[in-house]
Design an enzyme around this catalytic site. Structure first.
Site, PDB file in Angstrom:
ATOM      1  N   HIS A  49      32.329 -12.529 -17.706  1.00  0.00           N
ATOM      2  CA  HIS A  49      32.070 -11.674 -18.863  1.00  0.00           C
ATOM      3  C   HIS A  49      30.562 -11.535 -19.066  1.00  0.00           C
ATOM      4  O   HIS A  49      29.773 -12.239 -18.424  1.00  0.00           O
ATOM      5  CB  HIS A  49      32.736 -12.237 -20.131  1.00  0.00           C
ATOM      6  CG  HIS A  49      32.275 -13.600 -20.501  1.00  0.00           C
ATOM      7  ND1 HIS A  49      33.021 -14.739 -20.292  1.00  0.00           N
ATOM      8  CD2 HIS A  49      31.114 -14.025 -21.033  1.00  0.00           C
ATOM      9  CE1 HIS A  49      32.350 -15.792 -20.693  1.00  0.00           C
ATOM     10  NE2 HIS A  49      31.177 -15.378 -21.147  1.00  0.00           N
TER      11      HIS A  49
HETATM   12  C1  T46 Z   1      29.457 -18.037 -21.839  1.00  0.00           C
HETATM   13  C2  T46 Z   1      29.779 -19.056 -20.814  1.00  0.00           C
HETATM   14  C3  T46 Z   1      28.557 -19.662 -20.185  1.00  0.00           C
HETATM   15  C4  T46 Z   1      35.421 -21.109 -29.041  1.00  0.00           C
HETATM   16  O1  T46 Z   1      36.363 -21.207 -29.858  1.00  0.00           O
HETATM   17  N1  T46 Z   1      34.139 -21.257 -29.466  1.00  0.00           N
HETATM   18  C5  T46 Z   1      33.083 -21.154 -28.608  1.00  0.00           C
HETATM   19  O2  T46 Z   1      31.927 -21.316 -29.048  1.00  0.00           O
HETATM   20  C6  T46 Z   1      33.351 -20.880 -27.226  1.00  0.00           C
HETATM   21  C7  T46 Z   1      32.197 -20.761 -26.250  1.00  0.00           C
HETATM   22  C8  T46 Z   1      34.636 -20.730 -26.822  1.00  0.00           C
HETATM   23  N2  T46 Z   1      35.662 -20.853 -27.721  1.00  0.00           N
HETATM   24  C9  T46 Z   1      37.036 -20.742 -27.243  1.00  0.00           C
HETATM   25  C10 T46 Z   1      37.439 -19.353 -26.796  1.00  0.00           C
HETATM   26  C11 T46 Z   1      38.451 -19.622 -25.689  1.00  0.00           C
HETATM   27  O3  T46 Z   1      39.728 -19.791 -26.261  1.00  0.00           O
HETATM   28  O4  T46 Z   1      37.180 -21.577 -26.096  1.00  0.00           O
HETATM   29  C12 T46 Z   1      38.008 -20.981 -25.134  1.00  0.00           C
HETATM   30  C13 T46 Z   1      37.300 -20.870 -23.791  1.00  0.00           C
HETATM   31  O5  T46 Z   1      36.241 -19.900 -23.887  1.00  0.00           O
HETATM   32  P1  T46 Z   1      35.845 -18.933 -22.667  1.00  0.00           P
HETATM   33  O6  T46 Z   1      37.053 -18.581 -21.905  1.00  0.00           O
HETATM   34  O7  T46 Z   1      35.052 -17.798 -23.243  1.00  0.00           O
HETATM   35  O8  T46 Z   1      34.923 -19.897 -21.815  1.00  0.00           O
HETATM   36  P2  T46 Z   1      34.018 -19.545 -20.535  1.00  0.00           P
HETATM   37  O9  T46 Z   1      33.692 -20.843 -19.915  1.00  0.00           O
HETATM   38  O10 T46 Z   1      34.617 -18.502 -19.693  1.00  0.00           O
HETATM   39  O11 T46 Z   1      32.652 -18.908 -21.164  1.00  0.00           O
HETATM   40  C14 T46 Z   1      31.813 -19.699 -21.989  1.00  0.00           C
HETATM   41  C15 T46 Z   1      31.372 -18.895 -23.213  1.00  0.00           C
HETATM   42  O12 T46 Z   1      32.525 -18.385 -23.890  1.00  0.00           O
HETATM   43  C16 T46 Z   1      30.464 -17.745 -22.882  1.00  0.00           C
HETATM   44  O13 T46 Z   1      29.848 -17.262 -24.052  1.00  0.00           O
HETATM   45  O14 T46 Z   1      28.450 -17.351 -21.728  1.00  0.00           O
HETATM   46  O15 T46 Z   1      30.652 -20.099 -21.269  1.00  0.00           O
END
Ligand code: T46
Length: 134
Positions: A49
Site C-alpha cells: 500500500h
Molecule cells: C505501513 C507499514 C510499514 C491498527 O489498528 N493501528 C495501526 O496503527 C496500524 C499500523 C495497524 N492497525 C491494524 C489494521 C490492520 O487490521 O493492524 C492490522 C494490520 O495492519 P496492516 O495490514 O496495515 O499492516 P502492514 O504491516 O501491511 O502495514 C503497516 C502499516 O499499516 C502501514 O501504515 O506503512 O506497516
C-alpha cells in the site's frame, strides 16, 4: 529515487547500547504514533500500500528485514539490519516489507494517528493518485 536512511547515535558504554529518538531532532516530524511488528511468519510480504500523507521512519530494532519502495516510476530494495538505522518513507510511496528474519522486530514512527482513509491499497489507484498530484 532518493533513499533517506538515518544513522542514529548509539550511546554505548560498558553496559551495552542505547538509542534515543526525539521528534524533530532524530525523527524529522512530530511523532504521533509508534507501532511494531514481530513474529512475522516466514516468507510473508506485508504492506502492499501507499499513504496519501503519512510520513514514517522504519527501524528494524531486532533481526533484519527488507523494504521495497516504489514511487511509481522507480523501485528500490533497502535492507534494514541495524537497530540504529532508520529508513524514511515519505507519503505517495508504495511499500512492501519482506524477508523478515525469525527474530525481526520492525518498529515504525509515524507522523499521524491511524487512519484507514489515508491508505491506498490498490496499485493502479496509487499510480492514478500520484499522477493527479503532479
Ligand atoms: C505501513 C507499514 C510499514 C491498527 O489498528 N493501528 C495501526 O496503527 C496500524 C499500523 C495497524 N492497525 C491494524 C489494521 C490492520 O487490521 O493492524 C492490522 C494490520 O495492519 P496492516 O495490514 O496495515 O499492516 P502492514 O504491516 O501491511 O502495514 C503497516 C502499516 O499499516 C502501514 O501504515 O506503512 O506497516
Amino acid at each position: 529515487m532518493q533513499v533517506i536512511k538515518y544513522v542514529f547515535q548509539p550511546h554505548g558504554d560498558e553496559r551495552g547500547q542505547l538509542v534515543s529518538l526525539e521528534e524533530y531532532r532524530d525523527i524529522p516530524f512530530n511523532i504521533k504514533r509508534v507501532y511494531f511488528m514481530y513474529d512475522t511468519v516466514a516468507n510473508v510480504v506485508r504492506g502492499h500500500h501507499a499513504h496519501k500523507s503519512l510520513e514514517q521512519i522504519l527501524v528494524c530494532i531486532h533481526g533484519s528485514c527488507k523494504i521495497k519502495l516504489d514511487n511509481g516510476s522507480e523501485t528500490k530494495i533497502i535492507p534494514l539490519e541495524k537497530p540504529y538505522e532508520g529508513l524514511y518513507v515519505a507519503n505517495n510511496m508504495w511499500r512492501e516489507m519482506f524477508d523478515f528474519s525469525d527474530d525481526a522486530v520492525l518498529m515504525v514512527f509515524a507522523s499521524e494517528l491511524y487512519d484507514e482513509n489515508d491508505y491506498i491499497r490498490d496499485y493502479d489507484e496509487f499510480l492514478a493518485f500520484i499522477k493527479s498530484e503532479k
